[in-house]
Design an enzyme around this catalytic site. Structure first.
Site, PDB file in Angstrom:
ATOM      1  N   HIS A  47      41.723  41.268  46.041  1.00 34.60           N
ATOM      2  CA  HIS A  47      41.147  41.920  47.190  1.00 34.60           C
ATOM      3  C   HIS A  47      42.242  43.050  47.591  1.00 34.60           C
ATOM      4  CE1 HIS A  47      37.467  39.600  47.629  1.00 34.60           C
ATOM      5  NE2 HIS A  47      38.091  38.639  47.754  1.00 34.60           N
ATOM      6  N   ARG A  72      47.321  36.282  42.052  1.00 30.23           N
ATOM      7  CA  ARG A  72      45.611  35.951  42.092  1.00 30.23           C
ATOM      8  C   ARG A  72      45.145  37.369  41.661  1.00 30.23           C
ATOM      9  NH1 ARG A  72      41.289  34.633  46.865  1.00 30.23           N
ATOM     10  NH2 ARG A  72      41.864  36.719  47.604  1.00 30.23           N
ATOM     11  N   ASP A  86      52.527  38.054  30.323  1.00 30.21           N
ATOM     12  CA  ASP A  86      53.685  38.879  29.797  1.00 30.21           C
ATOM     13  C   ASP A  86      54.424  39.407  30.617  1.00 30.21           C
ATOM     14  OD1 ASP A  86      53.054  38.396  26.939  1.00 30.21           O
ATOM     15  OD2 ASP A  86      52.070  39.992  26.614  1.00 30.21           O
ATOM     16  N   GLU A 151      35.775  27.584  45.962  1.00 27.41           N
ATOM     17  CA  GLU A 151      35.228  28.407  46.904  1.00 27.41           C
ATOM     18  C   GLU A 151      33.554  28.621  46.875  1.00 27.41           C
ATOM     19  OE1 GLU A 151      37.638  31.796  47.295  1.00 27.41           O
ATOM     20  OE2 GLU A 151      37.508  32.216  45.197  1.00 27.41           O
ATOM     21  N   ASP A 177      35.341  32.236  51.518  1.00 23.94           N
ATOM     22  CA  ASP A 177      34.215  32.419  50.479  1.00 23.94           C
ATOM     23  C   ASP A 177      33.298  31.062  50.647  1.00 23.94           C
ATOM     24  OD1 ASP A 177      33.959  34.884  49.025  1.00 23.94           O
ATOM     25  OD2 ASP A 177      36.143  34.341  48.535  1.00 23.94           O
TER      26      ASP A 177
HETATM   27  O1  LIG Z   1      37.782  32.525  50.382  1.00 24.29           O
HETATM   28  C1  LIG Z   1      39.065  32.566  51.019  1.00 24.29           C
HETATM   29  O2  LIG Z   1      39.237  32.082  52.049  1.00 24.29           O
HETATM   30  C2  LIG Z   1      40.100  33.277  50.022  1.00 24.29           C
HETATM   31  O3  LIG Z   1      40.166  33.371  48.867  1.00 24.29           O
HETATM   32  C3  LIG Z   1      40.990  34.113  50.674  1.00 24.29           C
HETATM   33  C4  LIG Z   1      40.133  35.358  51.080  1.00 24.29           C
HETATM   34  O4  LIG Z   1      40.271  36.145  49.806  1.00 24.29           O
HETATM   35  C5  LIG Z   1      41.160  36.289  52.077  1.00 24.29           C
HETATM   36  O5  LIG Z   1      40.546  35.833  53.328  1.00 24.29           O
HETATM   37  C6  LIG Z   1      42.395  36.318  52.109  1.00 24.29           C
HETATM   38  O6  LIG Z   1      42.731  37.379  53.156  1.00 24.29           O
END
Ligand SMILES: O=C(O)C(=O)C[C@H](O)[C@@H](O)CO
Length: 265
Positions: A47, A72, A86, A151, A177
């Site tokens: 994100h 991530r 790598d 999630e 999520d």
């Molecule tokens: O679902 C979630 O909670 C996450 O995976 C974190 C989010 O991506 C986000 O709120 C992090 O700021």
């Protein structure tokens, strides 16, 4: 030279490890966070607008410090994973894993044959310190760590199977999520979300794997640790910066700041 030790993996499930989300995308800001003493930093490319080059800068910036960088990625594509390994990423957190098959494909992407399908970067790769690490091809896997994010409703349903996949080291719950996926956008406190979180923690524990979660609100972090989460992201750099900046200005404007404004998910 020796392969760098994955200190996060070594302590996984044995000690509590406090993390901070790193979304500011530069080596400079990641290094500032690393000087604070968090056990791990989640360098977010899902994100936050990171590139391979900006991820590399952050890995290099935090390398001298205790804080272990977890990346991530924006995609779980095997070639993307190869490229991240790598440049020296040792711990990956993969978002939205919903089935054991997906988890097995991730394990395969992270390891050399015969266990997996990772291609050899050899002397081109920072992971091998450009061919300086002794015996890299045979020992690389020992220091790699795979965290899968659960999630979604489907992920919760399949949590036991996912957690039991050989090569999955830990499960991380994404409350934001999960809340929206269960029909409760922005409300991780809804009973359905809370019971799903508990069932993922239980499934992960039964598989004898470590469980983590994002919990920037202190009371939540403490509650989830009591429920068994051993690695918790207790802050998000961007939210912390915003809340401190807001509080500072508000002092002069005579406006009161919300006390938990750094606890944004
Ligand atoms: O679902 C979630 O909670 C996450 O995976 C974190 C989010 O991506 C986000 O709120 C992090 O700021």
């Amino acid at each position: 030279m020796k392969l760098p030790k994955n200190t996060f993996k070594a302590r996984l499930g044995i000690e509590k490890q406090y993390g901070c989300w790193a979304g500011l995308t530069t080596g400079y800001t990641a290094e500032i966070l690393a000087t604070i003493g968090y056990d791990w930093l989640l360098v977010d490319s899902e994100h936050a607008p990171n590139t391979t080059q900006s991820l590399l800068s952050q890995l290099q910036a935090v390398a001298p410090y205790h804080s272990h960088p977890i990346v991530r990625p924006e995609s779980s594509d095997k070639d993307n994973i190869k490229r991240l390994l790598d440049i020296g990423v040792q711990t990956l957190m993969i978002p939205m894993v919903e089935t054991a098959e997906q988890a097995k494909a991730l394990v395969s992407a992270m390891h050399y044959p015969p266990k997996g399908i990772r291609g050899v970067g050899g002397g081109l790769a920072r992971a091998t310190r450009w061919d300086s690490v002794d015996n890299y091809l045979n020992i690389a896997g020992d220091e790699l760590c795979l965290i899968v994010q659960i999630e979604s409703a489907l992920g919760v349903k399949n949590a036991a199977e996912i957690a039991n996949v050989d090569g999955v080291d830990a499960v991380f719950i994404g409350p934001a999520d999960l809340s929206i996926g269960l029909g409760h956008p922005g409300n991780p406190y809804h009973a359905d979300v809370q019971s799903s979180i508990l069932s993922v923690i239980d499934a992960t524990f039964s598989a004898e794997k470590a469980c983590g979660i994002l919990a920037p609100v202190e009371a939540d972090a403490r509650k989830y640790m009591e429920m068994g989460c051993s690695f918790v992201a207790v802050g998000i750099d961007i939210s912390l910066m915003r809340s401190a900046a807001k509080e500072n200005l508000n002092k002069y404007l005579g406006v009161s700041s919300k006390s938990n404004s750094s606890g944004t998910y």
